[in-house]
Design a protein around this motif. Structure first.
Motif, PDB file in Angstrom:
ATOM      1  N   ALA A  67      -0.487   4.051   7.572  1.00  0.00           N
ATOM      2  CA  ALA A  67      -1.910   3.692   7.650  1.00  0.00           C
ATOM      3  C   ALA A  67      -2.167   2.214   7.356  1.00  0.00           C
ATOM      4  CB  ALA A  67      -2.710   4.556   6.683  1.00  0.00           C
ATOM      5  N   SER A  68      -1.259   1.563   6.625  1.00  0.00           N
ATOM      6  CA  SER A  68      -1.530   0.175   6.229  1.00  0.00           C
ATOM      7  C   SER A  68      -1.067  -0.860   7.260  1.00  0.00           C
ATOM      8  CB  SER A  68      -0.861  -0.123   4.878  1.00  0.00           C
ATOM      9  OG  SER A  68       0.537  -0.016   4.981  1.00  0.00           O
ATOM     10  N   LEU A  69      -0.440  -0.406   8.349  1.00  0.00           N
ATOM     11  CA  LEU A  69      -0.023  -1.325   9.411  1.00  0.00           C
ATOM     12  C   LEU A  69      -0.857  -1.070  10.668  1.00  0.00           C
ATOM     13  CD1 LEU A  69       3.887  -1.085   9.096  1.00  0.00           C
ATOM     14  CD2 LEU A  69       2.348  -2.692   7.959  1.00  0.00           C
ATOM     15  N   ASN A  70      -1.296  -2.143  11.305  1.00  0.00           N
ATOM     16  CA  ASN A  70      -2.097  -2.045  12.525  1.00  0.00           C
ATOM     17  C   ASN A  70      -1.220  -1.585  13.685  1.00  0.00           C
ATOM     18  OD1 ASN A  70      -3.687  -2.395  14.776  1.00  0.00           O
ATOM     19  ND2 ASN A  70      -4.343  -4.472  14.260  1.00  0.00           N
ATOM     20  N   PHE A 120       0.809  -1.211   0.000  1.00  0.00           N
ATOM     21  CA  PHE A 120       0.000   0.000   0.000  1.00  0.00           C
ATOM     22  C   PHE A 120       0.849   1.271   0.000  1.00  0.00           C
ATOM     23  CE2 PHE A 120      -2.714  -3.340   1.617  1.00  0.00           C
ATOM     24  CZ  PHE A 120      -3.911  -3.104   0.968  1.00  0.00           C
ATOM     25  N   GLN A 121       0.196   2.364  -0.385  1.00  0.00           N
ATOM     26  CA  GLN A 121       0.890   3.644  -0.546  1.00  0.00           C
ATOM     27  C   GLN A 121       1.394   4.212   0.776  1.00  0.00           C
ATOM     28  OE1 GLN A 121      -1.462   6.576  -2.560  1.00  0.00           O
ATOM     29  NE2 GLN A 121       0.033   8.191  -2.320  1.00  0.00           N
ATOM     30  N   ASP A 122       0.554   4.180   1.796  1.00  0.00           N
ATOM     31  CA  ASP A 122       0.898   4.816   3.072  1.00  0.00           C
ATOM     32  C   ASP A 122       1.376   3.765   4.066  1.00  0.00           C
ATOM     33  OD1 ASP A 122       1.073   6.149   5.460  1.00  0.00           O
ATOM     34  OD2 ASP A 122      -0.824   7.227   5.258  1.00  0.00           O
ATOM     35  N   PRO A 123       2.689   3.686   4.319  1.00  0.00           N
ATOM     36  CA  PRO A 123       3.196   2.634   5.208  1.00  0.00           C
ATOM     37  C   PRO A 123       2.725   2.787   6.646  1.00  0.00           C
ATOM     38  CG  PRO A 123       4.964   4.148   4.614  1.00  0.00           C
ATOM     39  CD  PRO A 123       3.757   4.555   3.818  1.00  0.00           C
TER      40      PRO A 123
END
Length: 312
Positions: A102-105, A97-100
């Motif tokens: 926002a894409s990780l919990n 994903f583009q935003d590292p």
């Protein structure tokens, strides 16, 4: 757009994606068709809002297709699927994903984030095997095994993107959709991440759909490039062919925006602004046609003759 000598891994056929349904629908992707060959990096380039991410999310089944179909390894994967085929798609197609951030919990540690797919698909023998796979995945992307116990906020943007890549690679997919994977990173880190992706492609025979808005970045990594504008593919060609003989005015405007390393050239260069009114499609309607082998462009009959004269 089929090439009989190469295996097509993913194919979009007349795909339309619209939001929402009904009378007020907005068509984000307007009847797009292209093939992605096994082992290549196929780049989709266009400005924000052109529909490139929407296409990537439709292939991975986040967005629904309102018309046309998406074929992966000979199977239709758009529309309703049985649970077994759905799981097969998730296992074999992964997304970076583009935003590292926002894409990780943020609440999960790196061990859980990287191995969640292994859990869901039972791709390990026991806990020691799962741990070994997680450590190898981190080592492969240049991180350390002790990072598994940490949380995403303890890492820089570049490190977080590496964790995102490790999460995708641990599933051993055949096809990876990389949605602007370097746009949120510092310039010095971008080359590292691109080199890492090229290394994995060489070692594992991966196929990439690389989504970007910057043509200078995709030139480094791509085999073929498709240029998208307002939901339509306007030009598609092999990378060097596109840079050498770009035909569509929109592609020319994107190329003119690439920064030049020489300050004198940069200062004096002419920026080309794309004006859709240069096309007269009132009677002579455009088609997506192959001008020369492998080089496709959206053009009407009059434009096709003009573009052909430019190449010869």
């Amino acid at each position: 757009m089929l090439n009989n000598e190469r295996e097509v891994i993913c194919s979009l056929r007349n795909v339309e994606i619209s939001f929402p349904k009904g009378r007020d629908k907005f068509v984000a992707v307007d009847h797009v068709s292209f093939d992605i060959y096994k082992g290549e990096t196929f780049s989709l380039v266009g400005e924000s809002g052109s529909g490139k991410t929407t296409i990537g999310r439709a292939i991975i089944r986040i967005n629904n297709v309102s018309d046309g179909e998406i074929i992966f390894k000979g199977k239709k994967i758009s529309g309703k699927l049985d649970p077994e085929t759905d799981r097969w798609v998730v296992k074999n197609i992964q997304m970076i994903f583009q935003d590292p951030a926002a894409s990780l919990n943020e609440r999960a540690n790196i061990d859980y984030i990287v191995t969640e797919g292994l859990h869901n698909f039972h791709l390990y023998k026991d806990d020691a095997d799962r741990r070994a796979k997680a450590e190898k995945a981190l080592k492969d992307v240049g991180l350390l095994p002790e990072h598994l116990s940490r949380y995403p906020h303890e890492f820089s943007g570049g490190q977080r993107q590496r964790i995102g890549i490790a999460r995708a690679m641990i599933m051993e997919p055949d096809f990876i959709i990389a949605d602007e994977p370097i746009s949120a990173l510092d310039v010095s880190i971008r080359a590292q991440v691109l080199n890492l992706m090229k290394k994995f492609q060489k070692e594992r025979g991966l196929t990439y759909l690389f989504i970007a808005h910057d043509l200078s970045v995709v030139r480094f990594i791509s085999d073929r490039i498709a240029v998208i504008h307002l939901g339509k593919i306007v030009e598609l060609a092999e990378t060097e062919e596109l840079f050498r003989n770009c035909l569509h005015p929109y592609t020319k405007s994107l190329l003119s925006a690439i920064p030049m390393p020489d300050p004198e050239i940069e200062k004096n260069k002419q920026l080309i602004t794309y004006d859709p009114s240069v096309h007269d499609y009132s009677v002579d309607k455009p088609e997506f046609v192959e001008i020369i082998p492998g080089h496709w462009v959206l053009a009407n009959k009059a434009e096709q003759e003009k573009y052909l004269a430019q190449i010869h």
